[in-house]
Design a protein around this motif. Structure first.
Motif, mmCIF file in Angstrom:
data_model
loop_
_atom_site.group_PDB
_atom_site.id
_atom_site.type_symbol
_atom_site.label_atom_id
_atom_site.label_comp_id
_atom_site.label_asym_id
_atom_site.label_seq_id
_atom_site.Cartn_x
_atom_site.Cartn_y
_atom_site.Cartn_z
ATOM 1 N N UNK A 185 0.814 -1.210 0.000
ATOM 2 C CA UNK A 185 0.000 0.000 0.000
ATOM 3 C C UNK A 185 0.846 1.257 0.000
ATOM 4 N N UNK A 186 0.384 2.267 -0.728
ATOM 5 C CA UNK A 186 0.949 3.609 -0.610
ATOM 6 C C UNK A 186 -0.252 4.518 -0.379
ATOM 7 N N UNK A 187 -0.353 5.037 0.825
ATOM 8 C CA UNK A 187 -1.594 5.676 1.259
ATOM 9 C C UNK A 187 -1.317 7.077 1.795
ATOM 10 N N UNK A 188 -2.126 8.019 1.332
ATOM 11 C CA UNK A 188 -1.893 9.425 1.642
ATOM 12 C C UNK A 188 -2.931 9.864 2.678
ATOM 13 N N UNK A 189 -2.466 10.500 3.743
ATOM 14 C CA UNK A 189 -3.394 10.864 4.817
ATOM 15 C C UNK A 189 -4.291 12.030 4.356
ATOM 16 N N UNK A 190 -5.377 12.320 5.084
ATOM 17 C CA UNK A 190 -6.368 13.286 4.587
ATOM 18 C C UNK A 190 -5.808 14.682 4.309
ATOM 19 N N UNK A 191 -4.765 15.105 5.011
ATOM 20 C CA UNK A 191 -4.227 16.438 4.732
ATOM 21 C C UNK A 191 -3.335 16.433 3.496
ATOM 22 N N UNK A 192 -2.902 15.254 3.092
ATOM 23 C CA UNK A 192 -2.016 15.168 1.935
ATOM 24 C C UNK A 192 -0.547 15.307 2.284
ATOM 25 N N UNK A 193 -0.222 15.419 3.563
ATOM 26 C CA UNK A 193 1.176 15.631 3.956
ATOM 27 C C UNK A 193 1.978 14.327 4.002
ATOM 28 N N UNK A 194 1.345 13.243 4.430
ATOM 29 C CA UNK A 194 2.114 12.011 4.642
ATOM 30 C C UNK A 194 1.755 10.940 3.620
ATOM 31 N N UNK A 195 2.795 10.333 3.101
ATOM 32 C CA UNK A 195 2.649 9.243 2.138
ATOM 33 C C UNK A 195 3.177 8.002 2.848
ATOM 34 N N UNK A 196 2.271 7.084 3.172
ATOM 35 C CA UNK A 196 2.626 5.948 4.028
ATOM 36 C C UNK A 196 2.847 4.705 3.178
ATOM 37 N N UNK A 197 4.052 4.155 3.274
ATOM 38 C CA UNK A 197 4.366 2.922 2.561
ATOM 39 C C UNK A 197 4.333 1.749 3.521
ATOM 40 N N UNK A 198 3.660 0.664 3.103
ATOM 41 C CA UNK A 198 3.580 -0.532 3.939
ATOM 42 C C UNK A 198 4.492 -1.591 3.336
ATOM 43 N N UNK A 199 5.701 -1.690 3.874
ATOM 44 C CA UNK A 199 6.674 -2.668 3.361
ATOM 45 C C UNK A 199 6.258 -4.063 3.769
ATOM 46 N N UNK A 200 5.706 -4.809 2.839
ATOM 47 C CA UNK A 200 5.020 -6.043 3.230
ATOM 48 C C UNK A 200 5.970 -7.115 3.765
ATOM 49 N N UNK A 201 7.276 -6.976 3.520
ATOM 50 C CA UNK A 201 8.217 -7.947 4.078
ATOM 51 C C UNK A 201 8.879 -7.426 5.343
ATOM 52 N N UNK A 202 8.349 -6.355 5.895
ATOM 53 C CA UNK A 202 8.978 -5.813 7.095
ATOM 54 C C UNK A 202 7.952 -5.711 8.212
ATOM 55 N N UNK A 203 8.386 -5.165 9.315
ATOM 56 C CA UNK A 203 7.500 -5.035 10.469
ATOM 57 C C UNK A 203 6.958 -3.622 10.581
#
Lengths: 181, 652
Positions: free
Chosen positions: B332-350
């Protein structure tokens, strides 16, 4: 006879009590912990957790997995490669270390150590021999090298390999210790 | 004394029974759910749900509509796969929707529904969904709840990173999961890294009609583009794509695509792309792809094969694309409602990685690059990262947001939802999922205005959650109440195919637009008839057209003669009803396709090729009235070359 009749309201009280305590649990979803490890299935190929539980040589590891609350992870779809230290491997650790890790306050630390023994992906046979290192679930890497025909993982020797429904178990002769952060 | 003992025994056994009886029912649902959870999902008979949920049908190729919180299935919308129930892909009107450059394709793998947005909010007009296998994007019209458009993607293979939309639905995107030769040609697979490419497609959406057109493609290195999300608010104008297999491996990706410590999130400045297009920087590449559009007036779809696409090359367009290194094969690459943070979910990590958009712009402005990949600048991880969520879980996949500054991430391997706070990166709560969650959904959870009341977990493994149904079991989903500090599991429900992703929206944004009937006077179907008197049967060579009407409780005509073996018979049936929820079905014996299910005011066409002489019944399949069982007819089929005249009648 009278004394027995007196017991009846007590019994009723017990019944109500036992259920109301159940209700308290019921309203809190976080206590609802029946996970994949408790699926009743005698037919399928054994998963990593079941293999570990079935091995008398791995009772310390199983105790640690249970203390760290990682049973469901090892019963998940995976695929996982698990390096499983046998009981002798744990005995090589300084005295008191295992007992200390099993304390509830050290649960996170224990979980981190166990997780360092698992990698996403199924590394078997030539595949494990062909890689320089494997990225573990903690995000750290373990080194793999072949010395005199033996496969060593961070220096620990692979003693045997068991295929699981959700990955593979490599029995190792030493506990892997994750790098300090 | 003996009696006393006996009485005590009886009492003890009674106690046992009482305990079992009073607690047994809770035991059977694992003792978890109190009465209040049941009340929260209970929508009383006659009452309606608060939210719509659109859940992908995965390898069914379809899209299901559920109500929340009841989780009741409201409708299955056929999209990429034929559906005998509705005649979708079987009747002549919808067949063109499933046309591609590879011909008619009756199946695909639908993945991610995405609602259209206006000003960063879901607007309830359309829902888009991607077909993964033969790369396509579909548009479902939410006034009809029907698929009205499908566009194919050239230069792509596996349309997974799709169809995420920008704040005003300027574009929906389609990033290819599989690198392919561009243009497609005979090529050794061993040349993957040097000869294969990965296209990121930007599909323009007409703000009035919703009609899609392939505006341009950015031709990228052949990494596997996994998911995407648009910038919003301050980051509006950018689109972020996650990638894995930056190793560019073409075999045993299970091992070979897991070697790099970090892969990339590709940040594409699509406003800049528009400038490059205006400057004529695009290469006009020959391509072949289908664009299929359903016209509500004629109630018929047409398919057009397109032959050209605009392609931008990053190496020729400085400032178009940057890479943000992100640990361990981010899903996933997901942007929070304000648009400031781009969150990457590294599926092979914790852990999760939150990049800051402000930091990203700063790094770009100061050209703080850590080399490049194929001419695309790589930003320094330390320059863009704003925070790391030390989750305590394993296998993070996807994140959505609520309206209180919290985020919710699914963890596949530890099978749980983790709630954390945006900005402090602190974990606030965790709740198990049953089992092995993939994506999750909060209504509006990927828009600027989440409605953080419920969360739906979409799971990959079911095993013992429901009554056993043989080796194949429906995939499970779970509903959580997220309105409080602690997430609370409310309900389990089965889903169709594999629920990859979902969207949710307040029912009030859709209800006013949902149509009840098609107006007969607006029906411009070329073979429609508006009353029974116009019904007729017309032969032209081997082609016979039956112009038929349906109304409670008969077809007109209902007796047809003069059909011959070898004829191609088109039943054009107009449902004359103008009454909500009175469709008529039509089926004829020996039809090798499906039924028709004709909505009030609609015309649909079934092609029938009788193989043998005889007299064959046809009937209404959808219980329409007290005399539904009388709604039937006969068609007589004579031998090839016979001269039985064409006749038709009803009641005569």
């Amino acid at each position: 006879m009278k004394r027995i009749l007196i017991l009846i309201p007590i019994i009723i009280g017990l019944v109500i009590n036992s259920c109301s305590s159940n209700d308290t649990k019921a309203s809190d979803a976080t206590t609802y912990s029946k996970g994949q490890s408790l699926v009743n299935d005698e037919v399928s190929q054994q998963n990593i957790l079941q293999i570990a539980i079935g091995s008398s040589d791995h009772s310390t590891l199983v105790t640690a997995v249970q203390a760290a609350d990682l049973e469901d992870v090892l019963a998940n779809a995976g695929p996982l490669t698990v390096f499983a230290p046998n009981n002798a491997a744990f005995e090589k650790l300084p005295e008191g270390v295992v007992a200390d890790l099993l304390k509830p306050e050290n649960k996170a630390k224990l979980a981190h150590i166990i997780t360092y023994h698992a990698a996403p992906g199924k590394y078997t046979g030539n595949m494990i021999k062909g890689v320089m290192g494997i990225g573990q679930a903690t995000g750290d890497k373990v080194n793999v090298e072949i010395v005199d025909g033996e496969t060593l993982v961070n220096g620990a020797k692979i003693l045997g390999t068991v295929e699981a429904s959700n990955g593979v178990v490599h029995v190792i002769d030493s506990v892997l210790l994750p790098p300090e952060k | 004394m003996k009696n006393k003992t006996l009485l005590i025994r009886i009492l003890i056994s009674l106690l046992g029974i009482a305990l079992i009886a009073s607690c047994g029912s809770q035991g059977s649902n694992n003792g978890a759910l109190g009465g209040d959870a049941a009340a929260q999902v209970y929508v009383a008979p006659g009452e309606q749900d608060e939210f719509y949920a659109f859940i992908s049908g995965g390898f069914s190729g379809q899209l299901t509509v559920h109500g929340l919180p009841s989780c009741r299935l409201l409708k299955t919308i056929p999209v990429f796969s034929v559906d005998g129930e509705k005649g979708y892909g079987f009747n002549e009107e919808t067949k063109p929707l499933l046309n591609t450059s590879h011909g008619f394709i009756p199946w695909d793998d639908s993945h991610h529904p995405e609602l259209s947005q206006t000003n960063g909010e879901t607007d309830g007009r359309w829902v888009f969904i991607n077909g993964n296998n033969t790369p396509r994007v579909a548009r479902v019209d939410l006034s009809l709840f029907e698929t009205v458009e499908i566009i194919e993607l050239p230069n792509s293979g596996g349309n997974h990173s799709s169809p995420f939309t920008t704040m005003n639905t300027e574009y929906v995107v389609a990033g290819t999961r599989f690198g392919v030769p561009v243009p497609q040609k005979d090529q050794s697979i061993k040349n993957y890294a040097s000869k294969f490419k990965g296209a990121l497609s930007f599909i323009k959406v007409d703000p009035e009609s919703g009609e899609m057109s392939l505006a341009f493609q950015v031709l990228m290195p052949a990494f596997d583009y996994d998911l995407a999300h648009a910038g919003k608010g301050k980051s509006h104008g950018w689109m972020f794509f996650s990638s894995y297999n930056t190793e560019e491996s073409h075999t045993l990706l299970e091992v070979n695509a897991s070697q790099n410590d970090k892969d990339f999130i590709a940040a594409v400045n699509w406003k800049k792309a528009e400038e490059f297009l205006a400057q004529g920087k695009a290469h006009k590449m020959p391509a072949r792809y289908a664009h299929n559009l359903f016209d509500e007036k004629t109630q018929t779809a047409t398919s057009t094969i397109m032959t050209e696409v605009n392609v931008l090359l990053p190496e020729e367009c400085p400032g178009l694309v940057y890479f943000m290194p992100t640990p361990k094969s981010p899903h996933g690459v997901d942007v929070n409602p304000t648009g400031e943070y781009i969150v990457g979910s590294g599926k092979l990590s914790a852990n999760l990685t939150a990049h800051s958009f402000t930091n990203m712009l700063d790094a770009i402005e100061n050209e703080k690059f850590d080399g490049d990949a194929y001419g695309i600048p790589i930003l320094n991880f330390d320059d863009t990262v704003a925070g790391v969520v030390e989750s305590g879980g394993l296998g993070p996949l996807h994140t959505e947001f609520d309206d209180r500054g919290n985020a919710y991430t699914s963890f596949f391997i530890t099978s749980e939802v983790v709630k954390w706070e945006v900005g402090t990166w602190e974990v606030l709560d965790r709740a198990p999922s049953y089992y092995s969650i993939g994506h999750l959904m909060v209504p509006g959870g990927d828009s600027q205005k989440p409605e953080g009341k419920y969360l739906v977990a979409m799971n990959k493994i079911t095993k013992d959650r429901f009554l056993p149904t043989g080796p194949e079991v429906a995939q499970s989903a779970q509903l959580y109440d997220i309105s409080g500090d602690k997430m609370k599991l409310l309900y389990d429900f089965p889903t169709m195919g594999e629920p990859h992703y979902a969207q949710g929206i307040s029912a009030g944004r859709i209800i006013p637009n949902s149509k009840k009937i098609f107006r007969l006077e607006d029906n411009e179907h070329p073979h429609a008839i508006k009353n029974e008197a116009e019904s007729k049967v017309v032969r032209n060579g081997n082609t016979v057209r039956v112009y038929m009407t349906s109304i409670r409780s008969h077809f007109a005509p209902d007796n047809i003669e003069g059909i011959r073996v070898g004829d191609e018979v088109y039943f054009h049936i107009t449902n004359l009803e103008q009454d909500y929820d009175v469709p008529h079905g039509f089926s004829v014996m020996g039809a090798q396709n499906a039924e028709l299910l004709i909505m009030p005011g609609q015309t649909e066409t079934l092609l029938w090729k009788p193989l043998y002489e005889g007299v064959y019944p046809f009937y209404c399949t959808d219980f329409c009235s007290a005399l539904h069982q009388e709604m039937q007819g006969y068609v007589r089929v004579s031998p090839k070359g016979s001269n039985t005249p064409i006749t038709w009648n009803v009641g005569g």
